[in-house]
Design a protein around this motif. Structure first.
Motif, short mmCIF file in Angstrom:
data_model
loop_
_atom_site.label_atom_id
_atom_site.label_comp_id
_atom_site.label_asym_id
_atom_site.label_seq_id
_atom_site.Cartn_x
_atom_site.Cartn_y
_atom_site.Cartn_z
N ILE A 146 0.41 7.90 10.46
CA ILE A 146 0.51 8.20 9.04
C ILE A 146 1.95 7.94 8.65
CG2 ILE A 146 0.35 10.03 7.31
CD1 ILE A 146 -2.06 11.04 8.68
N ILE A 172 -2.72 2.10 6.66
CA ILE A 172 -2.02 3.29 7.16
C ILE A 172 -1.81 4.24 5.98
CG2 ILE A 172 0.18 4.14 8.07
CD1 ILE A 172 0.37 1.62 9.75
N PRO A 173 -2.42 5.45 6.03
CA PRO A 173 -2.23 6.39 4.93
C PRO A 173 -0.74 6.66 4.73
CG PRO A 173 -3.89 7.20 6.47
CD PRO A 173 -3.23 6.01 7.12
N ALA A 174 -0.30 6.70 3.47
CA ALA A 174 1.14 6.73 3.23
C ALA A 174 1.57 7.80 2.25
CB ALA A 174 1.60 5.37 2.71
N PHE A 175 2.64 8.48 2.59
CA PHE A 175 3.39 9.30 1.64
C PHE A 175 4.56 8.46 1.13
CE2 PHE A 175 1.22 12.41 4.23
CZ PHE A 175 0.95 13.46 3.36
N ARG A 185 13.49 17.86 -0.29
CA ARG A 185 12.06 17.78 -0.56
C ARG A 185 11.36 16.92 0.48
NH1 ARG A 185 8.90 16.20 -6.26
NH2 ARG A 185 6.89 15.91 -5.26
N ASP A 192 6.00 20.27 6.41
CA ASP A 192 4.82 21.02 5.98
C ASP A 192 3.53 20.24 6.24
OD1 ASP A 192 6.65 22.86 5.19
OD2 ASP A 192 6.39 22.56 3.03
N GLN A 193 3.58 18.92 6.06
CA GLN A 193 2.37 18.13 6.32
C GLN A 193 2.11 18.09 7.83
OE1 GLN A 193 0.18 16.94 4.07
NE2 GLN A 193 1.37 17.92 2.45
N PRO B 89 -2.57 20.83 6.53
CA PRO B 89 -1.71 20.60 5.37
C PRO B 89 -2.46 20.16 4.12
CG PRO B 89 -1.68 18.68 6.79
CD PRO B 89 -2.61 19.67 7.43
N LEU B 90 -3.73 19.76 4.23
CA LEU B 90 -4.34 19.12 3.07
C LEU B 90 -5.58 19.85 2.56
CD1 LEU B 90 -3.71 15.49 4.28
CD2 LEU B 90 -2.76 16.47 2.19
N LEU B 98 -9.04 10.53 8.01
CA LEU B 98 -7.74 10.00 7.60
C LEU B 98 -7.77 8.49 7.43
CD1 LEU B 98 -5.18 12.11 9.67
CD2 LEU B 98 -5.41 12.03 7.19
N ILE B 101 -8.09 7.22 3.95
CA ILE B 101 -7.07 7.56 2.96
C ILE B 101 -6.06 6.43 2.85
CG2 ILE B 101 -5.17 9.14 2.45
CD1 ILE B 101 -6.91 11.29 3.84
N ARG B 103 -3.36 6.59 0.33
CA ARG B 103 -2.07 7.20 0.09
C ARG B 103 -2.24 8.65 -0.33
NH1 ARG B 103 -1.28 3.03 -4.52
NH2 ARG B 103 0.04 1.97 -3.04
N PHE B 104 -1.12 9.35 -0.27
CA PHE B 104 -1.09 10.73 -0.72
C PHE B 104 -0.30 10.77 -2.02
CE2 PHE B 104 -1.54 10.67 3.84
CZ PHE B 104 -2.55 11.58 4.07
N SER B 106 1.02 13.29 -5.52
CA SER B 106 1.57 14.62 -5.74
C SER B 106 1.53 14.96 -7.21
CB SER B 106 3.01 14.63 -5.23
OG SER B 106 3.74 15.70 -5.77
N THR B 107 1.36 16.25 -7.50
CA THR B 107 1.64 16.70 -8.85
C THR B 107 3.15 16.61 -9.04
OG1 THR B 107 1.75 18.96 -8.03
CG2 THR B 107 -0.35 18.23 -8.94
N PRO B 114 5.36 21.15 -5.11
CA PRO B 114 4.43 20.07 -5.45
C PRO B 114 3.15 20.20 -4.62
CG PRO B 114 6.25 19.24 -4.12
CD PRO B 114 6.59 20.65 -4.48
N TYR B 116 0.19 18.23 -2.92
CA TYR B 116 -0.17 16.89 -2.46
C TYR B 116 -1.68 16.78 -2.29
CZ TYR B 116 4.77 16.49 -1.48
OH TYR B 116 6.14 16.46 -1.60
#
Lengths: 323, 323
Positions: A146, A172-175, A185, A192-193, B89-90, B98, B101, B103-104, B106-107, B114, B116
């Motif tokens: 990820i 590939i899932p992406a942040f 942040r 946190d993820q 986390p989700l 996964l 998915i 992408r992730f 966010s608000t 935030p 996600y």
């Protein structure tokens, strides 16, 4: 280049593009065919190139082999800027109808006026594929990793758009916080993820980000789960590699490109220098910078990189000097 | 909704999605089928929804018509946050592997942490299509307009990713400076390129940007060539419309969505209130906020919007209260 990752079984060989498995003869044939088509296109459509070829006494039909490329004149960044000035807003080198353009990208513009150029769907696909080769070189693997992108997102900086899109292209899932999210942040997000394993960014920022982990999270970056780092866009990676790797407890790999051309070089799992990964998209030459003499592409040769685009639709580049 | 633009011939009717031309009966049939499938999916896969349905004494098979939706319990934002806390986390509501998915997002995270959420290719396509309907409503036309996005790009703010991607999805060449480029660089870009006709952003910033034109460029924004403005993401557009339109010499259109749901409302060329444009993706209800009584969807009805997702893969929402 090997796509064997350092942290698990080898990925499916089907991930390799057919051109990555082509023999040198097959590759040379594709390169020559694309080069001929590119020269014909710019001769027919770009007054800038045509007048330059004429002044140089060459015609596209003179090109019989890849070695004949040396007969053509060079293009310099100042030539492109002059052409943009004469033919606003996008230069005489656009040569595709606006309907084929998907977006406009920009150089970073940190030094002087940003330079905007147009990107077609085919041009964008070239960026995605070459960037994917860099990420594969760093071991990024669909179905197992990820990703997170911490380079520049905003300001139409071309490479930001391409880099973040590439993870989606690879599956590939992406942040995508981008450098703009700030270190606090972004570190909290990674922590946190708890599922993010592969990171791309500019080396100095990636190092800074890792160095803030103790302060922000109370634990070292090496405990955040990042296992593969690809960095590029700034020189000096080789001298920073150990610092990057020990800070993050991860392997760090270098890659290199130019925003108006594409991604061109990437390390592989051996971490022993970069490979040319744009073989069917960009034709490289090395020249002696003062005399412009073409040097043989041999191990150890040093000089200025000159590139010719083989598939670029919107802004073809012929013998573009990169220094 | 009409896609007849104010500045030229009508676009090809083929641009309309078949679902936009469906009869009300056809639409209701698609909505019911998708609603049944969604309820079955969350019953089978999301403990949060299943236990809530059970506590409420309802089962997916109880849903025989769209009106039966009222038998189901509401979902509130605090429920989702609680679920995220319990299932990091989700959240337990992810329910796709996964590998699906892309992408992730966010608000905005301007108030508190935030939030996600994951986006699959299908979920992203829903965002692109509903956002495209907003842009068509504002007269943005492939083959005639060149777009610019001046909303937020960075920080994984979901709507920024979607809005900028939508212009590519529609086949409208796009400049994507984002709000992060700043007013001076963006105004110079619009002026120097001289080909940009359609603009999207947050209304207050779009108004500010236009108001700076005299100072930055020495000419009013109305001479910059922007003809169509779509704005959203902030309330109060109706009271700002005249100011936006006179500043830019352009028509300004409102649209509305919620980052965890999708784009839902858009004005059309009549500029006389927004239309519901997410008909096959999101099922709306209006309730009396204190009693939660379902109100008839009639002209003039006022209350709280409640939405149920009909095609969302990664994070289905059942009777989600939006206030």
């Amino acid at each position: 280049m090997s796509r064997t990752p350092k942290f698990g079984p080898a990925p499916d060989p089907a991930l390799l593009d057919p051109m990555e498995r082509a023999s040198l003869d097959e590759l040379r044939a594709v390169q020559l065919e694309r080069l001929k088509a590119t020269l014909r296109r710019v001769w027919d459509n770009v007054p800038y190139y045509r007048s330059k070829f004429e002044a140089h006494g060459v015609h596209p039909d003179d090109l019989k082999s890849l070695a004949d490329l040396a007969k053509l004149p060079f293009t310099e960044k100042k030539d492109l800027k002059e052409d943009l000035r004469k033919h606003p807003p996008l230069g005489s080198n656009l040569i595709v109808p606006l309907s084929k353009i998907t977006r406009f990208a920009s150089t970073s513009g940190t030094t002087g006026t940003p330079y905007y150029h147009a990107v077609t769907a085919q041009d964008y696909r070239m960026w995605l594929e070459t960037t994917a080769r860099c990420f594969y070189g760093a071991g990024f693997t669909p179905g197992r990793d990820i990703g997170i992108y911490v380079g520049a997102m905003a300001n139409m900086f071309a490479v930001g758009i391409y880099m973040s899109g590439t993870l989606e292209y690879m599956g590939i899932p992406a942040f995508l916080p981008g450098v703009e999210a700030g270190s606090e942040r972004t570190l909290r997000l990674i922590h946190d993820q708890g599922i993010i394993t592969a990171l791309y960014g500019f080396p100095n920022y990636v190092h800074y980000l890792g160095s803030q982990s103790e302060k922000v999270l109370g634990i070292p970056a090496s405990r955040l789960g990042i296992r593969k780092i690809a960095v590029g866009g700034e020189p000096g990676v080789r001298t920073m590699r150990e610092a990057l790797q020990s800070t993050w407890g991860a392997k760090a790999y270098e890659s290199m490109g130019i925003s108006e051309v594409g991604m061109m070089f990437s390390e592989c799992s051996e971490q022993n220098g970069m490979h040319w990964i744009a073989q069917e998209f960009i034709l490289p030459e090395i020249i002696q910078p003062e005399t412009a003499e073409v040097l043989p592409l041999e191990k150890g040769v040093e000089g200025e990189l000159v590139v010719t685009s083989l598939s670029k639709e919107a802004n073809p580049l012929i013998r573009y000097r990169t220094k």
